[in-house]
Design a protein around this motif. Sequence first.
Motif, PDB file in Angstrom:
ATOM      1  N   UNK A   1      -0.558   2.527   0.674  1.00  0.00           N
ATOM      2  CA  UNK A   1      -1.727   3.248   0.189  1.00  0.00           C
ATOM      3  C   UNK A   1      -2.501   4.036   1.223  1.00  0.00           C
ATOM      4  N   UNK A   2      -2.192   3.844   2.514  1.00  0.00           N
ATOM      5  CA  UNK A   2      -2.883   4.601   3.569  1.00  0.00           C
ATOM      6  C   UNK A   2      -2.002   5.820   3.885  1.00  0.00           C
ATOM      7  N   UNK A   3      -2.144   6.850   3.112  1.00  0.00           N
ATOM      8  CA  UNK A   3      -1.238   7.997   3.162  1.00  0.00           C
ATOM      9  C   UNK A   3      -1.304   8.744   4.505  1.00  0.00           C
ATOM     10  N   UNK A   4      -0.116   9.100   4.987  1.00  0.00           N
ATOM     11  CA  UNK A   4      -0.014   9.843   6.239  1.00  0.00           C
ATOM     12  C   UNK A   4       0.014   8.982   7.487  1.00  0.00           C
ATOM     13  N   UNK A  15      -5.213   0.765  14.904  1.00  0.00           N
ATOM     14  CA  UNK A  15      -6.308   0.151  14.154  1.00  0.00           C
ATOM     15  C   UNK A  15      -7.480   1.116  13.977  1.00  0.00           C
ATOM     16  N   UNK A  16      -7.746   1.953  14.976  1.00  0.00           N
ATOM     17  CA  UNK A  16      -8.813   2.941  14.854  1.00  0.00           C
ATOM     18  C   UNK A  16      -8.485   3.965  13.763  1.00  0.00           C
ATOM     19  N   UNK A  30     -14.044  -4.748   3.422  1.00  0.00           N
ATOM     20  CA  UNK A  30     -15.163  -3.958   2.897  1.00  0.00           C
ATOM     21  C   UNK A  30     -16.253  -4.845   2.284  1.00  0.00           C
ATOM     22  N   UNK A  31     -15.877  -6.064   1.912  1.00  0.00           N
ATOM     23  CA  UNK A  31     -16.856  -6.978   1.328  1.00  0.00           C
ATOM     24  C   UNK A  31     -17.833  -7.523   2.361  1.00  0.00           C
ATOM     25  N   UNK A  55      -9.402   4.198   6.044  1.00  0.00           N
ATOM     26  CA  UNK A  55      -9.740   3.290   4.945  1.00  0.00           C
ATOM     27  C   UNK A  55     -11.238   3.044   4.792  1.00  0.00           C
ATOM     28  N   UNK A  56     -12.002   3.366   5.840  1.00  0.00           N
ATOM     29  CA  UNK A  56     -13.443   3.171   5.771  1.00  0.00           C
ATOM     30  C   UNK A  56     -13.907   1.753   6.036  1.00  0.00           C
TER      31      UNK A  56
END
Length: 337
Positions: A256-259, A182-183, A161-162, A189-190
């Motif tokens: 942390x990437x739920x589901x 990955x998609x 993100x940085x 996660x954005x």
Amino acid sequence: MICQTPGSAHPSLRPVTQRVLAGLVIGAATLLGSVAHAAYPDRPIQLVLSFPPAGATDILARAVGQKMSESLGQTIVVENRPGAGGNIGLAYAAKAAPDGYTIYMAAVTNAAIAAAAYSAQSAHLIKDFVPVAGVATVPHMLVIPSSLPVQNVRQLISYFKAAPGKYNFASQGAGTLSHLESEVFKAATGVDLVHVPYKGSSQALPDLLAGRSSMMFDSIPASMPHVKSGKLRVLAVASGKRVGMLPNVPTVDESGVKGFEANNLFGIEAPKGTPAAVIATLSKAIQTALNSPELKQRMEAQGVELKFTPADEFGRMVDKEFRTWGKAVEMAKVKLD
């Protein structure tokens, strides 16, 4: 008194005699047909797969095929037909004669993705094949070059993100599970990453090792040797639960990437129209192969979880994978034409 010439049949008995002879002929033909059918297989069997050598599908196919050969008394010849998100191998196997001498090692999750991501396909796993048996799940893991300065998934997300659009991810090919994982990861996660597709793990890994690619969802058998050598770092596994050989590695969901969940189902299918008796013979050989303690131990050491699933149950699992990943493709807006 009726006189009968020796060696001749009474006229009224001739139809009966003819019917008896006809019955004997039919019975003999049926017996010969049964004997011929019982001889299956009487020559080598081709096991087609949609990926190149050295990847998870190839490793699994060769290991299971070798054990099946011992049970069937015939060689299982592995035929690699990679490309087009798995469609080349799928179409090749679908067009084969439905006689049991060409079967297909299906990477089911991958086939489900390709069916949804490509507008037109020359073959379809559900429409053009019949299930023989489920054989395994082969979860992928999220790996990065060891040179990347991150230690977990949360740090990886922050790192990407940085610098939006600066980094890329490698995949086993456009429309493969490795690509769509990955998609989905990007969408959840954005992060902004560029996709670089390859033809299988063996072609993708050199660039990942060199740091020219920044991450990849890859099979455990293909990437694990590089993790052990210290050249790659594993951050998480894509499956719904932790993998036995990597008990300390969390799932992507736990990170942390739920589901997030991709179990990567594998099984053997045959071209539609293959006789039920042939399917039964193959299924029995697969079950015998998967019951081998030596094979189980060898595959588990590479992250492959062997499990025999009968044809009917496996067919239902295939249907579910197609529904699940069809929705995932739609959500990720992946279209490959």
